[in-house]
Design an enzyme around this catalytic site. Sequence first.
Site, PDB file in Angstrom:
ATOM      1  CE1 TYR A 103     -39.578 -16.247   3.398  1.00  0.00           C
ATOM      2  CE2 TYR A 103     -40.792 -14.729   1.988  1.00  0.00           C
ATOM      3  CZ  TYR A 103     -40.491 -16.015   2.380  1.00  0.00           C
ATOM      4  OH  TYR A 103     -41.096 -17.079   1.757  1.00  0.00           O
ATOM      5  CE  LYS A 162     -38.365 -18.354  -0.727  1.00  0.00           C
ATOM      6  NZ  LYS A 162     -38.333 -19.808  -0.381  1.00  0.00           N
ATOM      7  N   PRO A 209     -94.332 -50.519   6.039  1.00  0.00           N
ATOM      8  CG  PRO A 209     -93.755 -52.784   6.208  1.00  0.00           C
ATOM      9  CD  PRO A 209     -93.601 -51.470   6.914  1.00  0.00           C
ATOM     10  N   GLY A 210     -97.121 -50.477   3.843  1.00  0.00           N
ATOM     11  CA  GLY A 210     -98.487 -50.038   3.680  1.00  0.00           C
ATOM     12  C   GLY A 210     -98.720 -48.560   3.890  1.00  0.00           C
ATOM     13  CB  VAL A 211     -96.774 -45.933   5.614  1.00  0.00           C
ATOM     14  CG1 VAL A 211     -96.665 -44.414   5.630  1.00  0.00           C
ATOM     15  CG2 VAL A 211     -97.067 -46.458   7.009  1.00  0.00           C
ATOM     16  CG  ASN A 258     -50.164 -15.129   1.524  1.00  0.00           C
ATOM     17  OD1 ASN A 258     -49.450 -15.233   2.507  1.00  0.00           O
ATOM     18  ND2 ASN A 258     -50.449 -13.957   0.965  1.00  0.00           N
ATOM     19  CG  LEU A 272     -40.726 -27.967  -2.237  1.00  0.00           C
ATOM     20  CD1 LEU A 272     -41.773 -29.011  -1.863  1.00  0.00           C
ATOM     21  CD2 LEU A 272     -41.345 -26.884  -3.111  1.00  0.00           C
TER      22      LEU A 272
END
Length: 373
Positions: free
Chosen positions: A109, A113, A285-287, A138, A59
């Site tokens: 380049y 390569k 609670p209770g709602v 890319n 790599l």
Amino acid sequence: MIAGRTPRRVVITGADGFIGRNLALRLAELGDVVLPLTRSSTSVAWHAAVAEADAVVHLAGANRPADPADFDAVNAGTATLLVTALEAANCAVPVLYASSTRASGDDHYGRSKRAGENALLDYGKRSGNPVYVLRLPNVFGKWARPNYNSAVATFCYNIARDLPITVNDPAAPLRLVYIDDVVTTLIAVLDDRPAAGFTEVAPIYTTTVGAVAETIRGFRADRADNFIDAVGAGLTRALYATYVAALQPADFSYEIASHRDPRGAFSEMLKTRSAGQFSYFTALPGVTRGGHYHHSKTEKFLIVHGKARFGFRHVLTGETHEILVEGETPTIVETVPGWAHDVTNIGDGVMISLLWANEIFDRTRPDTIAAKV
């Protein structure tokens, strides 16, 4: 590590680079031993590592050197060094080379390569060892360096920090391959040993510079509005992972609005453009919360803490239905168009419920009609 699998010793040149770090991590997950080589590694180190290898993944490369001569010194030179080490070791191991689609071109380049490709392919013909060449477009993904590896990395880094980006030609074509797909291909070659030569990586995404920039800008804007794009598949999934990986730790979390009243609290967690929104609410609670019906909207409730009673009444027939649920037994309760519904906290503590609705709440068309159960 996979049980019963013999670990491989894999030389990775350029092991501290973008692709190298991702590949090394995946190989370690499989239980393989990575023998890393970097620019600081000596020729002696290259020879020693190759002599121990079961496989080599090459790599090492230069993308944007300060001195153009480094194209030849790194891209062609390291391939020659690798061939020398392989021949000295006289080992029968597969060699994988991450080249570039630009190797078919005639710039400095590309020529460097292509020289690296030829050195390794010629070695393969002489030795009989399989050599695989991956001509990559890319590559993008987590740990890519901004202002070096790809425009995608730069866009993600800058946009995540509210920095400007430069797009000279929005219509410029862009061919992309995601890092996970590159790594998956490399490992598949190591595992399956297909016919040597040029090896394809898929999928390759064809898009434009402007489209990628706008998608990443959208991620930033959506987060501020509690939206999420369709990030579960394809290019958008890969771009989103890359963008999130570019966040600074201080941005790993963010607050959302909490609407509180005597009944409890309600917050919209996440909104989508095609699959509704996610919220959560609490009830003391209770709602009782709710007490309405919808013509088309549907919802799914999941009580994650506490106990609840869901009540339903058909708005035409008057038929009623009741469902009792508690957080310890996860149960989805779905509301049905034309049925009034409410939910009551029947426990002793705070009740907490997750809520999904199939559409984003629109105050101008709420599709929510008050009606007692």
